[in-house]
Design a protein around this motif. Structure first.
Motif, PDB file in Angstrom:
ATOM      1  N   GLU A 133       0.829  -1.201   0.000  1.00  0.00           N
ATOM      2  CA  GLU A 133       0.000   0.000   0.000  1.00  0.00           C
ATOM      3  C   GLU A 133       0.862   1.249   0.000  1.00  0.00           C
ATOM      4  O   GLU A 133       1.736   1.432   0.845  1.00  0.00           O
ATOM      5  N   LEU A 134       0.599   2.110  -0.963  1.00  0.00           N
ATOM      6  CA  LEU A 134       1.235   3.418  -1.081  1.00  0.00           C
ATOM      7  C   LEU A 134       0.221   4.453  -0.618  1.00  0.00           C
ATOM      8  O   LEU A 134      -0.807   4.647  -1.254  1.00  0.00           O
ATOM      9  N   GLN A 135       0.506   5.122   0.508  1.00  0.00           N
ATOM     10  CA  GLN A 135      -0.465   6.038   1.108  1.00  0.00           C
ATOM     11  C   GLN A 135      -0.122   7.495   0.818  1.00  0.00           C
ATOM     12  O   GLN A 135       1.036   7.894   0.858  1.00  0.00           O
ATOM     13  N   VAL A 136      -1.180   8.268   0.564  1.00  0.00           N
ATOM     14  CA  VAL A 136      -1.061   9.715   0.391  1.00  0.00           C
ATOM     15  C   VAL A 136      -1.852  10.375   1.509  1.00  0.00           C
ATOM     16  O   VAL A 136      -3.070  10.170   1.618  1.00  0.00           O
ATOM     17  N   HIS A 137      -1.182  11.149   2.353  1.00  0.00           N
ATOM     18  CA  HIS A 137      -1.845  11.897   3.417  1.00  0.00           C
ATOM     19  C   HIS A 137      -1.756  13.388   3.089  1.00  0.00           C
ATOM     20  O   HIS A 137      -0.736  13.864   2.577  1.00  0.00           O
ATOM     21  N   GLY A 138      -2.820  14.146   3.425  1.00  0.00           N
ATOM     22  CA  GLY A 138      -2.815  15.565   3.071  1.00  0.00           C
ATOM     23  C   GLY A 138      -2.711  15.713   1.562  1.00  0.00           C
ATOM     24  O   GLY A 138      -3.391  15.036   0.802  1.00  0.00           O
ATOM     25  N   SER A 139      -1.836  16.640   1.125  1.00  0.00           N
ATOM     26  CA  SER A 139      -1.460  16.727  -0.294  1.00  0.00           C
ATOM     27  C   SER A 139      -2.674  16.849  -1.210  1.00  0.00           C
ATOM     28  O   SER A 139      -2.812  16.117  -2.191  1.00  0.00           O
ATOM     29  N   SER A 140      -3.573  17.794  -0.912  1.00  0.00           N
ATOM     30  CA  SER A 140      -4.845  17.863  -1.646  1.00  0.00           C
ATOM     31  C   SER A 140      -4.651  18.134  -3.132  1.00  0.00           C
ATOM     32  O   SER A 140      -5.357  17.574  -3.970  1.00  0.00           O
ATOM     33  N   ARG A 141      -3.686  19.000  -3.481  1.00  0.00           N
ATOM     34  CA  ARG A 141      -3.461  19.263  -4.908  1.00  0.00           C
ATOM     35  C   ARG A 141      -2.938  18.013  -5.620  1.00  0.00           C
ATOM     36  O   ARG A 141      -3.316  17.735  -6.758  1.00  0.00           O
ATOM     37  N   LEU A 142      -2.090  17.266  -4.947  1.00  0.00           N
ATOM     38  CA  LEU A 142      -1.590  16.020  -5.518  1.00  0.00           C
ATOM     39  C   LEU A 142      -2.729  15.030  -5.697  1.00  0.00           C
ATOM     40  O   LEU A 142      -2.821  14.349  -6.733  1.00  0.00           O
ATOM     41  N   ILE A 143      -3.635  14.950  -4.723  1.00  0.00           N
ATOM     42  CA  ILE A 143      -4.768  14.037  -4.838  1.00  0.00           C
ATOM     43  C   ILE A 143      -5.646  14.414  -6.017  1.00  0.00           C
ATOM     44  O   ILE A 143      -6.113  13.544  -6.768  1.00  0.00           O
ATOM     45  N   GLN A 144      -5.875  15.712  -6.215  1.00  0.00           N
ATOM     46  CA  GLN A 144      -6.658  16.149  -7.376  1.00  0.00           C
ATOM     47  C   GLN A 144      -6.021  15.639  -8.671  1.00  0.00           C
ATOM     48  O   GLN A 144      -6.716  15.147  -9.566  1.00  0.00           O
ATOM     49  N   TRP A 145      -4.718  15.759  -8.754  1.00  0.00           N
ATOM     50  CA  TRP A 145      -4.008  15.312  -9.959  1.00  0.00           C
ATOM     51  C   TRP A 145      -4.070  13.784 -10.093  1.00  0.00           C
ATOM     52  O   TRP A 145      -4.291  13.258 -11.194  1.00  0.00           O
ATOM     53  N   LEU A 146      -3.891  13.068  -8.996  1.00  0.00           N
ATOM     54  CA  LEU A 146      -3.936  11.608  -9.038  1.00  0.00           C
ATOM     55  C   LEU A 146      -5.309  11.116  -9.495  1.00  0.00           C
ATOM     56  O   LEU A 146      -5.411  10.151 -10.261  1.00  0.00           O
ATOM     57  N   LEU A 147      -6.368  11.771  -9.034  1.00  0.00           N
ATOM     58  CA  LEU A 147      -7.716  11.415  -9.489  1.00  0.00           C
ATOM     59  C   LEU A 147      -7.873  11.685 -10.981  1.00  0.00           C
ATOM     60  O   LEU A 147      -8.447  10.877 -11.716  1.00  0.00           O
ATOM     61  N   GLU A 148      -7.360  12.823 -11.409  1.00  0.00           N
ATOM     62  CA  GLU A 148      -7.450  13.191 -12.826  1.00  0.00           C
ATOM     63  C   GLU A 148      -6.751  12.155 -13.698  1.00  0.00           C
ATOM     64  O   GLU A 148      -7.194  11.835 -14.810  1.00  0.00           O
ATOM     65  N   MET A 149      -5.646  11.607 -13.189  1.00  0.00           N
ATOM     66  CA  MET A 149      -4.847  10.651 -13.943  1.00  0.00           C
ATOM     67  C   MET A 149      -5.281   9.195 -13.726  1.00  0.00           C
ATOM     68  O   MET A 149      -4.646   8.267 -14.234  1.00  0.00           O
ATOM     69  N   ASP A 150      -6.353   8.986 -12.949  1.00  0.00           N
ATOM     70  CA  ASP A 150      -6.887   7.644 -12.706  1.00  0.00           C
ATOM     71  C   ASP A 150      -5.860   6.757 -11.991  1.00  0.00           C
ATOM     72  O   ASP A 150      -5.742   5.566 -12.291  1.00  0.00           O
ATOM     73  N   LEU A 151      -5.155   7.320 -11.019  1.00  0.00           N
ATOM     74  CA  LEU A 151      -4.120   6.575 -10.304  1.00  0.00           C
ATOM     75  C   LEU A 151      -4.531   6.194  -8.880  1.00  0.00           C
ATOM     76  O   LEU A 151      -3.792   5.506  -8.183  1.00  0.00           O
ATOM     77  N   VAL A 152      -5.710   6.646  -8.454  1.00  0.00           N
ATOM     78  CA  VAL A 152      -6.167   6.371  -7.087  1.00  0.00           C
ATOM     79  C   VAL A 152      -6.957   5.062  -7.066  1.00  0.00           C
ATOM     80  O   VAL A 152      -7.865   4.857  -7.873  1.00  0.00           O
TER      81      VAL A 152
END
Length: 208
Positions: A133-152
């Motif tokens: 498991e690769l976890q992302v905490h906080g990092s809201s702008r990064l999460i937006q990008w990860l969702l856009e790229m279908d990586l979540v």
């Protein structure tokens, strides 16, 4: 047998109106944009929620952060001895950490790697390199990008029952639309909701 792909999960403390900024306290970083309501997650949740958050960090095999979140976590969990000994601090200091940044060149925190300019390739390769498991905490702008790229692969939202009326929000005003399946939900004695979702393609829209 080949390894399964590493699962990328995001864990986010969020208000009822979607704000993620300044959950821990009113630091200089958290005051960007004139924000003055930092610390809204301090004291939120009961012991079961605090134990759940610690256990979440403990199960991680690696972490992925944006630069701002990385610096904030380093300041606390990476430098203060008492916090280093906390289960969250032990996990953060011992596990591999990856940072999405174009400005960080010589990270101070041990076990840190800075991802290159081609972030999509770097995260894709990282997910394919091992299981776990690769976890992302906080990092809201990064999460937006990860969702856009279908990586979540999975999103956990820890919703604190407060409305701030200002601050940076997790979901952008415009972006990719994503349907979500709810795979886990609980509410603690103080009204903090923990909900886990998995992306399920695009939403369906009604046609009249």
């Amino acid at each position: 047998m080949e390894n399964e792909a590493m699962r990328l999960t995001t864990i986010t403390q969020i208000t009822l109106d979607g704000v993620t900024q300044g959950n821990g306290g009113p630091t200089a970083e958290d005051r960007r944009g004139g924000f003055e309501r930092g610390g809204w997650a301090r004291g939120a949740g009961d012991d079961t929620t605090r134990e759940h958050i610690a256990a979440t960090f403990e199960r991680a095999d690696a972490f992925l952060f944006g630069r701002r979140t990385y610096d904030i976590l380093l300041e606390f969990w990476g430098t203060i001895d008492d916090l280093k000994r906390h289960p969250i601090g032990v996990s953060l200091n011992s596990r591999p950490k990856y940072v999405a940044s174009r400005t960080l060149t010589e990270p101070e925190w041990a076990n840190t790697s800075v991802l290159g300019d081609d972030l999509f390739a770097a995260v894709t390769d990282l997910k394919a390199s091992r299981d776990g498991e690769l976890q992302v905490h906080g990092s809201s702008r990064l999460i937006q990008w990860l969702l856009e790229m279908d990586l979540v692969d999975e999103m956990e939202l820890i919703t604190v029952p407060v409305i701030l009326g200002q601050g940076a929000r997790l979901f952008a005003d415009s972006g990719r639309d994503v349907a979500m399946d709810l795979v886990g939900s609980r509410t603690d004695s103080k009204g903090v909701m923990i909900r886990t979702y998995r992306p399920a393609g695009r939403p369906e829209y009604a046609v009249f």
